[in-house]
Design an enzyme around this catalytic site. Structure first.
Site, PDB file in Angstrom:
ATOM      1  N   LYS A 189     -32.061  41.760  32.711  1.00  0.00           N
ATOM      2  CA  LYS A 189     -31.082  41.267  33.671  1.00  0.00           C
ATOM      3  C   LYS A 189     -29.713  41.115  33.002  1.00  0.00           C
ATOM      4  O   LYS A 189     -28.684  41.462  33.583  1.00  0.00           O
ATOM      5  CB  LYS A 189     -31.563  39.931  34.238  1.00  0.00           C
ATOM      6  N   SER A 190     -29.702  40.623  31.785  1.00  0.00           N
ATOM      7  CA  SER A 190     -28.443  40.392  31.075  1.00  0.00           C
ATOM      8  C   SER A 190     -27.659  41.687  30.895  1.00  0.00           C
ATOM      9  O   SER A 190     -26.439  41.734  31.112  1.00  0.00           O
ATOM     10  CB  SER A 190     -28.716  39.757  29.707  1.00  0.00           C
ATOM     11  N   ARG A 214     -24.005  43.298  32.876  1.00  0.00           N
ATOM     12  CA  ARG A 214     -22.870  43.778  32.091  1.00  0.00           C
ATOM     13  C   ARG A 214     -22.560  45.235  32.387  1.00  0.00           C
ATOM     14  O   ARG A 214     -21.386  45.610  32.508  1.00  0.00           O
ATOM     15  CB  ARG A 214     -23.151  43.557  30.598  1.00  0.00           C
ATOM     16  N   ASP A 218     -33.036  30.179  26.949  1.00  0.00           N
ATOM     17  CA  ASP A 218     -33.883  30.617  28.058  1.00  0.00           C
ATOM     18  C   ASP A 218     -35.365  30.650  27.687  1.00  0.00           C
ATOM     19  O   ASP A 218     -36.234  30.672  28.566  1.00  0.00           O
ATOM     20  CB  ASP A 218     -33.449  31.996  28.553  1.00  0.00           C
ATOM     21  N   ARG A 246     -34.084  21.743  32.416  1.00  0.00           N
ATOM     22  CA  ARG A 246     -35.344  22.375  32.031  1.00  0.00           C
ATOM     23  C   ARG A 246     -36.185  21.552  31.076  1.00  0.00           C
ATOM     24  O   ARG A 246     -37.413  21.590  31.132  1.00  0.00           O
ATOM     25  CB  ARG A 246     -35.070  23.772  31.448  1.00  0.00           C
ATOM     26  N   ARG A 299     -37.799  30.221  35.499  1.00  0.00           N
ATOM     27  CA  ARG A 299     -38.462  30.102  34.204  1.00  0.00           C
ATOM     28  C   ARG A 299     -39.462  28.937  34.163  1.00  0.00           C
ATOM     29  O   ARG A 299     -40.453  28.986  33.433  1.00  0.00           O
ATOM     30  CB  ARG A 299     -37.424  29.993  33.085  1.00  0.00           C
TER      31      ARG A 299
END
Length: 406
Positions: free
Chosen positions: A20-21, A25, A289, A319, A362
């Site tokens: 996803k990162s 970009r 993460d 979290r 997550r």
């Protein structure tokens, strides 16, 4: 969505979902280039859909077919006087495009969930104040209006790298050079390197002068991919949830990962091994993460102490706090401090109440791992759509017995 999971063991092979990162970009760089660019192996999570919606806002055209995205970029310009960015629940999207809004210099409204709009934006707020740019938090959106310029910027290095990435995207487009000085300690450096890699793939160079300073030469232009297509590599962040099954009695092979990747979350393999063998002490300041899945694995193994946890409060949920709360339902003890969380070695007990995913992808995936050991149910499981919409389908194919109810 309520998911009920029976005690079951995962076995087999599965491809890691695309990063996803990196997809964020690539899509943004392609939109800032003039002409067509092709990006393959894209997973259309809610966050990626948000970024696609947002590049369309300033004029880029996006065609989607299967797992391929074709972007016709605008050459880093827009003819619109008002930009309205629908960021959904994607913190990356909102922070990246706030940086770009300060390049375009036109009135911009950023829409997103209430949780997203309440996340910290102090880096941009301070930057806007110091440069006479409007930054106003309204009831249903954040308003930014004004243009930044090339220059020297000093930014705290222990906040989200997403702010710095937002600046990196736009500073090369000014005529003059710029410099970003990061105030130590610098966390999430790997995400900055991922940004620099993606920009380089589209013809824009950013260099580290030293471990805390970035030099950005001005007068650069993003270049389209032409006849070449860029494939998004596998995502280590989400692969960790699949590979974790092998730590708790399963046997899962995760394919499609680049062993030379710049993704900081690739460290999960090393951290899993440490948790397998002992009550390890692990620093997660560069890979926040991974926090939830590491807490879950510590609970299932020998316990663990995790430092660098302060930033977990600034995610989709707090979290650290919510993981410890849900782990308590398995009779797992924990201790939360300002920048450290300890998970004590415990015997997992099947929860006698429904677990809650706290609208955090997550958290959902981490608790799912533990439920395969004890059985039980989990609500708000639809949050996986944010980053890994095929998660439950994939683990079902690996032999996990589960039932989803809308």
């Amino acid at each position: 969505m309520l998911v009920t999971i029976n005690k079951s063991t995962a076995k087999g092979s599965v491809f890691a979902p695309p990063s996803k990162s990196l997809a964020h970009r690539y899509i943004i760089c392609a939109a800032l280039a003039a002409g067509k660019s092709t990006i393959t192996n894209v997973d259309f999570s809610e966050d990626i859909k948000a970024t696609i919606d947002c590049v369309r806002v300033f004029g880029a055209e996006v065609e989607v077919c299967d797992n391929t995205v074709v972007v016709t970029g605008v050459g880093a310009k827009t003819d619109k006087s008002l930009l309205e960015f629908p960021c959904r629940e994607s913190g990356s999207t909102m922070r990246f495009f706030m940086g770009l809004a300060m390049y375009f210099g036109v009135a911009s409204k950023f829409y997103g969930s209430e949780t997203l709009r309440k996340r910290p934006f102090s880096i941009y707020e301070d930057l806007c104040r110091d440069n006479n740019i409007d930054f106003i938090k309204n009831e249903d959106h954040i308003f930014v209006n004004g243009k930044l310029s090339a220059g020297n910027y000093e930014i705290a290095g222990n906040v989200s790298s997403q702010f710095i990435t937002g600046l990196l995207f736009m500073l090369p487009l000014f005529e003059k050079d710029s410099k970003i000085s990061l105030i130590p300690p610098v966390e999430s450096r790997s995400y900055l390197n991922l940004t620099i890699q993606a920009m380089a793939d589209f013809g824009v160079e950013v260099s580290w002068m030293n471990e805390n300073e970035l030099i950005i030469h001005g007068g650069q232009h993003y270049k389209n991919t032409g006849d070449k297509a860029f494939a998004v590599e596998g995502d280590y962040s989400n692969a960790a949830f699949l590979d974790a099954f092998s730590l708790i009695g399963g046997n899962v092979e995760v394919k499609g990962l680049n062993e030379k990747s710049l993704q900081g979350d690739r460290v999960y393999k090393e951290y899993f091994e440490a948790l397998r063998n002992s009550n390890a002490c692990l620093d997660i300041s560069d890979c926040p993460d991974l926090g939830p899945v590491l807490f879950a694995m510590a609970a299932a193994c020998e316990g663990g102490v995790f430092t660098g946890t302060r930033r977990l409060k600034m995610k989709e949920s707090d979290r650290g706090e919510v993981m410890c709360r849900e782990l308590a339902k398995f009779c797992v003890d924990s201790k939360i401090e300002e920048n450290q969380i300890e998970i004590f070695k415990s015997e997992l007990i099947a929860p006698n109440e429904i677990l809650n995913g706290h609208n955090d992808h997550r958290i959902v995936m981490s608790l799912t791992l533990l439920l395969t050991l004890t059985g039980g149910s989990l609500e708000e499981a639809e949050a996986v759509r944010k980053s890994y919409p095929g998660f439950f389908e994939d683990i079902k194919k690996l032999g996990i017995e589960l039932c989803c109810e809308q």
